[in-house]
Design a protein around this motif. Structure first.
Motif, PDB file in Angstrom:
ATOM      1  N   ASP A  27       0.831  -1.206   0.000  1.00  0.00           N
ATOM      2  CA  ASP A  27       0.000   0.000   0.000  1.00  0.00           C
ATOM      3  C   ASP A  27       0.869   1.261   0.000  1.00  0.00           C
ATOM      4  OD1 ASP A  27      -2.678   1.331   0.362  1.00  0.00           O
ATOM      5  OD2 ASP A  27      -1.699   2.020   2.192  1.00  0.00           O
ATOM      6  N   LEU A  28       1.892   1.288   0.835  1.00  0.00           N
ATOM      7  CA  LEU A  28       2.785   2.450   0.889  1.00  0.00           C
ATOM      8  C   LEU A  28       3.524   2.634  -0.430  1.00  0.00           C
ATOM      9  CD1 LEU A  28       4.382   2.321   4.462  1.00  0.00           C
ATOM     10  CD2 LEU A  28       3.028   4.172   3.498  1.00  0.00           C
ATOM     11  N   THR A  29       4.009   1.528  -0.994  1.00  0.00           N
ATOM     12  CA  THR A  29       4.740   1.599  -2.267  1.00  0.00           C
ATOM     13  C   THR A  29       3.851   2.129  -3.380  1.00  0.00           C
ATOM     14  OG1 THR A  29       6.083  -0.298  -1.576  1.00  0.00           O
ATOM     15  CG2 THR A  29       6.119   0.275  -3.897  1.00  0.00           C
ATOM     16  N   SER A  30       2.612   1.637  -3.437  1.00  0.00           N
ATOM     17  CA  SER A  30       1.668   2.077  -4.466  1.00  0.00           C
ATOM     18  C   SER A  30       1.333   3.559  -4.318  1.00  0.00           C
ATOM     19  CB  SER A  30       0.391   1.240  -4.373  1.00  0.00           C
ATOM     20  OG  SER A  30      -0.580   1.686  -5.301  1.00  0.00           O
ATOM     21  N   ARG A  31       1.079   3.986  -3.087  1.00  0.00           N
ATOM     22  CA  ARG A  31       0.756   5.399  -2.856  1.00  0.00           C
ATOM     23  C   ARG A  31       1.944   6.293  -3.201  1.00  0.00           C
ATOM     24  NH1 ARG A  31      -3.800   6.379   0.383  1.00  0.00           N
ATOM     25  NH2 ARG A  31      -4.805   4.482   1.136  1.00  0.00           N
ATOM     26  N   LEU A  32       3.147   5.839  -2.905  1.00  0.00           N
ATOM     27  CA  LEU A  32       4.347   6.628  -3.211  1.00  0.00           C
ATOM     28  C   LEU A  32       4.524   6.786  -4.713  1.00  0.00           C
ATOM     29  CD1 LEU A  32       6.840   8.054  -2.105  1.00  0.00           C
ATOM     30  CD2 LEU A  32       8.033   5.860  -2.142  1.00  0.00           C
ATOM     31  N   LYS A  33       4.315   5.714  -5.470  1.00  0.00           N
ATOM     32  CA  LYS A  33       4.432   5.795  -6.932  1.00  0.00           C
ATOM     33  C   LYS A  33       3.388   6.751  -7.512  1.00  0.00           C
ATOM     34  CE  LYS A  33       6.394   1.201  -7.721  1.00  0.00           C
ATOM     35  NZ  LYS A  33       6.160  -0.144  -8.328  1.00  0.00           N
ATOM     36  N   LYS A  63       4.421  10.346  -6.880  1.00  0.00           N
ATOM     37  CA  LYS A  63       5.540  10.749  -7.723  1.00  0.00           C
ATOM     38  C   LYS A  63       5.086  11.026  -9.153  1.00  0.00           C
ATOM     39  CE  LYS A  63       9.409   8.683  -5.221  1.00  0.00           C
ATOM     40  NZ  LYS A  63      10.530   7.704  -5.263  1.00  0.00           N
ATOM     41  N   LYS A  64       4.161  10.207  -9.658  1.00  0.00           N
ATOM     42  CA  LYS A  64       3.618  10.447 -11.003  1.00  0.00           C
ATOM     43  C   LYS A  64       2.839  11.755 -11.051  1.00  0.00           C
ATOM     44  CE  LYS A  64       3.271   5.624 -12.512  1.00  0.00           C
ATOM     45  NZ  LYS A  64       2.331   4.527 -12.907  1.00  0.00           N
ATOM     46  N   LEU A  65       2.075  12.009  -9.990  1.00  0.00           N
ATOM     47  CA  LEU A  65       1.312  13.252  -9.923  1.00  0.00           C
ATOM     48  C   LEU A  65       2.251  14.457  -9.875  1.00  0.00           C
ATOM     49  CD1 LEU A  65      -1.529  14.457  -9.732  1.00  0.00           C
ATOM     50  CD2 LEU A  65      -1.364  14.253  -7.248  1.00  0.00           C
ATOM     51  N   GLU A  66       3.351  14.311  -9.152  1.00  0.00           N
ATOM     52  CA  GLU A  66       4.336  15.403  -9.086  1.00  0.00           C
ATOM     53  C   GLU A  66       4.933  15.670 -10.471  1.00  0.00           C
ATOM     54  OE1 GLU A  66       8.165  16.579  -6.317  1.00  0.00           O
ATOM     55  OE2 GLU A  66       8.004  14.533  -7.085  1.00  0.00           O
ATOM     56  N   GLU A  67       5.229  14.608 -11.214  1.00  0.00           N
ATOM     57  CA  GLU A  67       5.791  14.770 -12.558  1.00  0.00           C
ATOM     58  C   GLU A  67       4.812  15.492 -13.477  1.00  0.00           C
ATOM     59  OE1 GLU A  67       6.798  10.889 -13.878  1.00  0.00           O
ATOM     60  OE2 GLU A  67       8.481  10.644 -12.471  1.00  0.00           O
ATOM     61  N   ARG A  68       3.533  15.191 -13.351  1.00  0.00           N
ATOM     62  CA  ARG A  68       2.525  15.847 -14.191  1.00  0.00           C
ATOM     63  C   ARG A  68       2.418  17.332 -13.877  1.00  0.00           C
ATOM     64  NH1 ARG A  68      -1.925  11.025 -13.342  1.00  0.00           N
ATOM     65  NH2 ARG A  68      -0.951   9.497 -14.722  1.00  0.00           N
ATOM     66  N   TYR A  69       2.453  17.671 -12.598  1.00  0.00           N
ATOM     67  CA  TYR A  69       2.393  19.088 -12.225  1.00  0.00           C
ATOM     68  C   TYR A  69       3.648  19.825 -12.678  1.00  0.00           C
ATOM     69  CZ  TYR A  69      -1.906  19.235  -9.494  1.00  0.00           C
ATOM     70  OH  TYR A  69      -3.229  19.238  -9.112  1.00  0.00           O
ATOM     71  N   LEU A  70       4.783  19.148 -12.669  1.00  0.00           N
ATOM     72  CA  LEU A  70       6.013  19.786 -13.155  1.00  0.00           C
ATOM     73  C   LEU A  70       5.922  20.076 -14.650  1.00  0.00           C
ATOM     74  CD1 LEU A  70       8.690  17.714 -11.184  1.00  0.00           C
ATOM     75  CD2 LEU A  70       8.106  20.128 -10.855  1.00  0.00           C
ATOM     76  N   GLU A  71       5.298  19.168 -15.396  1.00  0.00           N
ATOM     77  CA  GLU A  71       5.089  19.405 -16.823  1.00  0.00           C
ATOM     78  C   GLU A  71       4.149  20.593 -17.054  1.00  0.00           C
ATOM     79  OE1 GLU A  71       6.451  18.078 -19.492  1.00  0.00           O
ATOM     80  OE2 GLU A  71       7.776  16.849 -18.245  1.00  0.00           O
ATOM     81  N   ILE A  72       3.107  20.674 -16.227  1.00  0.00           N
ATOM     82  CA  ILE A  72       2.172  21.799 -16.334  1.00  0.00           C
ATOM     83  C   ILE A  72       2.880  23.101 -15.997  1.00  0.00           C
ATOM     84  CG2 ILE A  72       0.071  22.814 -15.366  1.00  0.00           C
ATOM     85  CD1 ILE A  72      -0.950  19.985 -14.897  1.00  0.00           C
TER      86      ILE A  72
END
Length: 280
Positions: free
Chosen positions: A152-158, A161-170
């Motif tokens: 659960d922790l590993t999945s939430r962390l991934k 991180k993906k959400l952070e990458e998307r906001y960085l692109e925006i």
């Protein structure tokens, strides 16, 4: 003429299906990135395509995560020998002593140890320190399965991180200062959550990789043989005790001497008055 009309109708159907698929792909790509309320007009030049869809989930086989702990307590004839045996077992199992304390109470001399043992050597370490122990007053061994929590922790962390990458692109496409500030605020909040999840995951991994063993071993202090007391000694002790009691009484009387004097004066006047009445 009918053939031409049929081919035209078929072409329109195929073109409409392709357009509908393109619209669905675009909607999926937009939903995959949740943009801030004030950043909806940020330019985003990348055209949606079927390749933008997230890759299918792959069932990764994660090794079972077990937290092992043990608490042991036993009596020994020699504290130093028992400690040397534990040290030897720790060296063999690549364990480390993180806490060592000793003390003495009214009947025993004891020593407490807290040891960190690599999980793969846990059973071997317990077996080594159990050699020569006749019985354990306390022997508690626990194994907690935290695999689900780890996944659960590993999945939430991934996901974070993906959400952070998307906001960085925006953020790269943002033009207005207000949009940049709001996106950076979102990124900062996501970064805090990522660091929190990483800390929890690191702590969990450390507990899984190293087991904790608490050991208490003690030695009973032999009672001193009682000394036989003669009748004369008992008599002398009784006289001394009586003398001390008399001394305590005299000290108590001295502490209330004003009341004693008043008592004698009062008794004197009462006696004198009684004599007068008899004469009358």
């Amino acid at each position: 003429m009918r053939h031409i009309f049929f081919l035209s109708f078929l072409f329109l159907i195929l073109f409409g299906c392709k357009k509908a698929n393109a619209i669905n792909d675009e909607a999926y790509a937009i939903q995959s990135v949740q943009m801030p309320a004030k950043a909806e007009n940020v330019a985003y030049d990348k055209k949606p395509s079927p390749n933008d869809a997230p890759p299918p989930k792959v069932d990764e086989k994660i090794e079972q995560k077990i937290i092992k702990e043990a608490t042991l307590k036993f009596e020994t004839d020699n504290l130093e020998n028992s400690f040397s045996q534990i040290q030897k077992a720790a060296l063999t199992s690549k364990a480390r002593i993180i806490n060592d304390s000793e003390g003495k109470d009214f009947a025993t001399v004891f020593r407490n140890l807290t040891i960190k043992v690599p999980s793969q050597n846990f059973d071997r370490f317990i077996s080594d320190i159990s050699k020569g122990v006749s019985y354990f007053e306390v022997k508690t061994i626990s194994a907690e399965d935290v695999t689900e929590q780890y996944i659960d922790l590993t999945s939430r962390l991934k996901t974070k991180k993906k959400l952070e990458e998307r906001y960085l692109e925006i953020l790269k496409k943002a033009n207005k200062v207000s949009e940049i500030l709001e996106i950076e605020e979102q990124i900062s909040a996501i970064r805090e959550e990522i660091e929190s999840k990483e800390g929890q995951l690191k702590y969990l991994e450390s507990r899984v990789s190293e087991s904790t063993v608490t050991i208490e071993f003690y030695k009973t202090i032999p009672e001193k043989e009682g000394v036989k007391i003669s009748y004369g000694s008992k008599l002398a002790t009784a006289i001394k005790s009586g003398f001390f009691s008399l001394s305590d009484l005299l000290i108590s009387l001295l502490s209330v001497w004003p009341f004693v004097i008043l008592f004698f004066v009062f008794a004197y006047f009462i006696r004198k008055r009684l004599k007068r009445r008899k004469k009358e």
